[in-house]
Design a protein around this motif. Structure first.
Motif, PDB file in Angstrom:
ATOM      1  N   GLN A  52     213.951  13.631  66.000  1.00  0.00           N
ATOM      2  CA  GLN A  52     212.675  14.157  65.546  1.00  0.00           C
ATOM      3  C   GLN A  52     212.551  15.643  65.911  1.00  0.00           C
ATOM      4  O   GLN A  52     213.170  16.103  66.877  1.00  0.00           O
ATOM      5  CB  GLN A  52     211.521  13.371  66.175  1.00  0.00           C
ATOM      6  CG  GLN A  52     211.514  11.892  65.842  1.00  0.00           C
ATOM      7  CD  GLN A  52     211.495  11.636  64.347  1.00  0.00           C
ATOM      8  OE1 GLN A  52     210.687  12.197  63.620  1.00  0.00           O
ATOM      9  NE2 GLN A  52     212.398  10.779  63.895  1.00  0.00           N
ATOM     10  N   PRO A  53     211.770  16.421  65.151  1.00  0.00           N
ATOM     11  CA  PRO A  53     211.591  17.837  65.477  1.00  0.00           C
ATOM     12  C   PRO A  53     211.151  18.040  66.920  1.00  0.00           C
ATOM     13  O   PRO A  53     210.344  17.274  67.445  1.00  0.00           O
ATOM     14  CB  PRO A  53     210.501  18.281  64.495  1.00  0.00           C
ATOM     15  CG  PRO A  53     210.653  17.362  63.335  1.00  0.00           C
ATOM     16  CD  PRO A  53     211.053  16.032  63.931  1.00  0.00           C
ATOM     17  N   PHE A  54     211.692  19.069  67.548  1.00  0.00           N
ATOM     18  CA  PHE A  54     211.410  19.521  68.916  1.00  0.00           C
ATOM     19  C   PHE A  54     212.105  18.684  69.977  1.00  0.00           C
ATOM     20  O   PHE A  54     212.070  19.048  71.153  1.00  0.00           O
ATOM     21  CB  PHE A  54     209.904  19.577  69.237  1.00  0.00           C
ATOM     22  CG  PHE A  54     209.023  19.996  68.108  1.00  0.00           C
ATOM     23  CD1 PHE A  54     209.363  21.082  67.298  1.00  0.00           C
ATOM     24  CD2 PHE A  54     207.849  19.323  67.833  1.00  0.00           C
ATOM     25  CE1 PHE A  54     208.546  21.473  66.248  1.00  0.00           C
ATOM     26  CE2 PHE A  54     207.025  19.704  66.795  1.00  0.00           C
ATOM     27  CZ  PHE A  54     207.374  20.776  65.996  1.00  0.00           C
ATOM     28  N   CYS A  55     212.724  17.549  69.621  1.00  0.00           N
ATOM     29  CA  CYS A  55     213.361  16.701  70.628  1.00  0.00           C
ATOM     30  C   CYS A  55     214.541  17.430  71.278  1.00  0.00           C
ATOM     31  O   CYS A  55     215.308  18.134  70.613  1.00  0.00           O
ATOM     32  CB  CYS A  55     213.856  15.398  70.008  1.00  0.00           C
ATOM     33  SG  CYS A  55     212.566  14.181  69.764  1.00  0.00           S
ATOM     34  N   HIS A  56     214.672  17.220  72.566  1.00  0.00           N
ATOM     35  CA  HIS A  56     215.805  17.725  73.339  1.00  0.00           C
ATOM     36  C   HIS A  56     216.716  16.535  73.576  1.00  0.00           C
ATOM     37  O   HIS A  56     216.325  15.570  74.245  1.00  0.00           O
ATOM     38  CB  HIS A  56     215.274  18.310  74.661  1.00  0.00           C
ATOM     39  CG  HIS A  56     216.341  18.702  75.627  1.00  0.00           C
ATOM     40  ND1 HIS A  56     216.222  18.511  76.995  1.00  0.00           N
ATOM     41  CD2 HIS A  56     217.548  19.286  75.446  1.00  0.00           C
ATOM     42  CE1 HIS A  56     217.290  18.953  77.600  1.00  0.00           C
ATOM     43  NE2 HIS A  56     218.112  19.437  76.693  1.00  0.00           N
ATOM     44  N   TYR A  91     202.169  25.393  67.114  1.00  0.00           N
ATOM     45  CA  TYR A  91     202.883  26.448  67.841  1.00  0.00           C
ATOM     46  C   TYR A  91     204.333  26.038  68.121  1.00  0.00           C
ATOM     47  O   TYR A  91     205.234  26.890  68.086  1.00  0.00           O
ATOM     48  CB  TYR A  91     202.162  26.790  69.143  1.00  0.00           C
ATOM     49  CG  TYR A  91     200.965  27.691  68.927  1.00  0.00           C
ATOM     50  CD1 TYR A  91     201.126  28.968  68.389  1.00  0.00           C
ATOM     51  CD2 TYR A  91     199.680  27.280  69.257  1.00  0.00           C
ATOM     52  CE1 TYR A  91     200.035  29.798  68.179  1.00  0.00           C
ATOM     53  CE2 TYR A  91     198.575  28.110  69.057  1.00  0.00           C
ATOM     54  CZ  TYR A  91     198.764  29.360  68.513  1.00  0.00           C
ATOM     55  OH  TYR A  91     197.681  30.184  68.298  1.00  0.00           O
ATOM     56  N   ALA A  92     204.563  24.761  68.401  1.00  0.00           N
ATOM     57  CA  ALA A  92     205.934  24.293  68.604  1.00  0.00           C
ATOM     58  C   ALA A  92     206.751  24.479  67.328  1.00  0.00           C
ATOM     59  O   ALA A  92     207.925  24.877  67.380  1.00  0.00           O
ATOM     60  CB  ALA A  92     205.929  22.830  69.029  1.00  0.00           C
ATOM     61  N   ALA A  93     206.151  24.190  66.179  1.00  0.00           N
ATOM     62  CA  ALA A  93     206.831  24.386  64.899  1.00  0.00           C
ATOM     63  C   ALA A  93     207.153  25.864  64.674  1.00  0.00           C
ATOM     64  O   ALA A  93     208.220  26.216  64.153  1.00  0.00           O
ATOM     65  CB  ALA A  93     205.972  23.849  63.757  1.00  0.00           C
ATOM     66  N   HIS A  94     206.234  26.729  65.075  1.00  0.00           N
ATOM     67  CA  HIS A  94     206.457  28.168  64.949  1.00  0.00           C
ATOM     68  C   HIS A  94     207.619  28.615  65.827  1.00  0.00           C
ATOM     69  O   HIS A  94     208.475  29.405  65.403  1.00  0.00           O
ATOM     70  CB  HIS A  94     205.178  28.906  65.329  1.00  0.00           C
ATOM     71  CG  HIS A  94     205.357  30.383  65.503  1.00  0.00           C
ATOM     72  ND1 HIS A  94     205.815  31.204  64.487  1.00  0.00           N
ATOM     73  CD2 HIS A  94     205.148  31.194  66.582  1.00  0.00           C
ATOM     74  CE1 HIS A  94     205.881  32.457  64.928  1.00  0.00           C
ATOM     75  NE2 HIS A  94     205.495  32.464  66.186  1.00  0.00           N
TER      76      HIS A  94
END
Length: 251
Positions: A52-56, A91-94
């Motif tokens: 998923q987006p932003f996952c580490h 903001y995370a998407a940015h």
């Protein structure tokens, strides 16, 4: 070898045919990578949560002729606090989009990876996500060789900048009143310059204690918006979304 492992943050995740997704990753070891994750849109997929987006996540990738494929993956940080707030998610998407458009594939940068991961962690608990995003933007462009010149006029070297100073996106720094030649130069007050310098050098604990005026917030937002647009040659999709959210809240 056909298989290799990386630790990476998912910058983007796009649906493809059937249940596949095309991932854009920023990895510690190899920088930006594109890879296909087969079958992860299926509800039963064990890989679903880690892509998923932003996952580490830790990834095991298999080299392909055109695109590598995800063989295995395990999520390390999923940042649930980001998904619980529309503002923080925006903001995370940015942050993710800025890294995606400003970096080239196959060029690792350990400092940039650390900045990306730490910013996502700070955004998750930040009381002031906008200021966290401004600090990220400034440090990102600096790491990539575009550090803004804030100590004097970038053209003539004048250090006695008055309140009429502005930021020139094409010159990459402050310009004095006599050197301003472009209507696109963004006003930049003394307070704004001081806050930008602090964001470039200060640790997150100090930033969290900052009290910034509405004027300086607006100036920094416009400066960095136009500077990033100049560097990427396009407007940020995620920031357009954030602007619409903030405008709706102000109504």
């Amino acid at each position: 070898m056909n298989l290799y492992g990386v630790r990476a943050v998912v910058l983007n995740s796009r649906s493809m045919r059937d249940a596949d997704r095309l991932l854009t990753l920023y990895s510690l070891e190899k920088g930006k990578i594109q890879a296909i994750a087969h079958g992860v849109n299926k509800p039963t997929s064990r890989k679903r949560g880690a892509v998923q987006p932003f996952c580490h996540s830790d990834f095991m990738l298999r080299r392909g002729r055109e695109l590598d494929t995800v063989s295995q993956c395990e999520g390390l940080d999923i940042f649930p606090g980001l998904w619980g707030s529309l503002e923080k998610m925006g903001y995370a998407a940015h942050v993710a989009e800025a890294v995606e458009v400003l970096t080239e594939e196959g060029e690792p940068n350990q400092a940039l990876f650390a900045l990306l991961l730490n910013t996502l962690r700070r955004l998750e608990t930040a009381s002031d996500p906008a200021l966290t995003a401004r600090g990220f933007e400034l440090k990102l462009v600096s790491l990539l060789g575009y550090r803004p010149h804030l100590d004097s006029c970038v053209n003539c070297g004048n250090e006695s900048l008055s309140q009429s100073a502005a930021f020139s996106v094409s010159d990459g720094g402050l310009v004095c009143l006599n050197c301003r030649t472009n209507d696109r130069d963004q006003p930049c007050s003394g307070e704004t310059v001081a806050i930008m310098k602090l964001l470039l050098s200060a640790e997150s604990v100090k930033v969290a204690r900052l009290r910034v005026s509405t004027r300086s917030r607006d100036e920094m937002q416009r400066v960095m918006k136009h500077y990033l647009q100049w560097l990427t040659e396009k407007r940020s999709r995620s920031m357009r979304f954030m602007e619409s959210v903030l405008e709706y809240r102000e109504k």
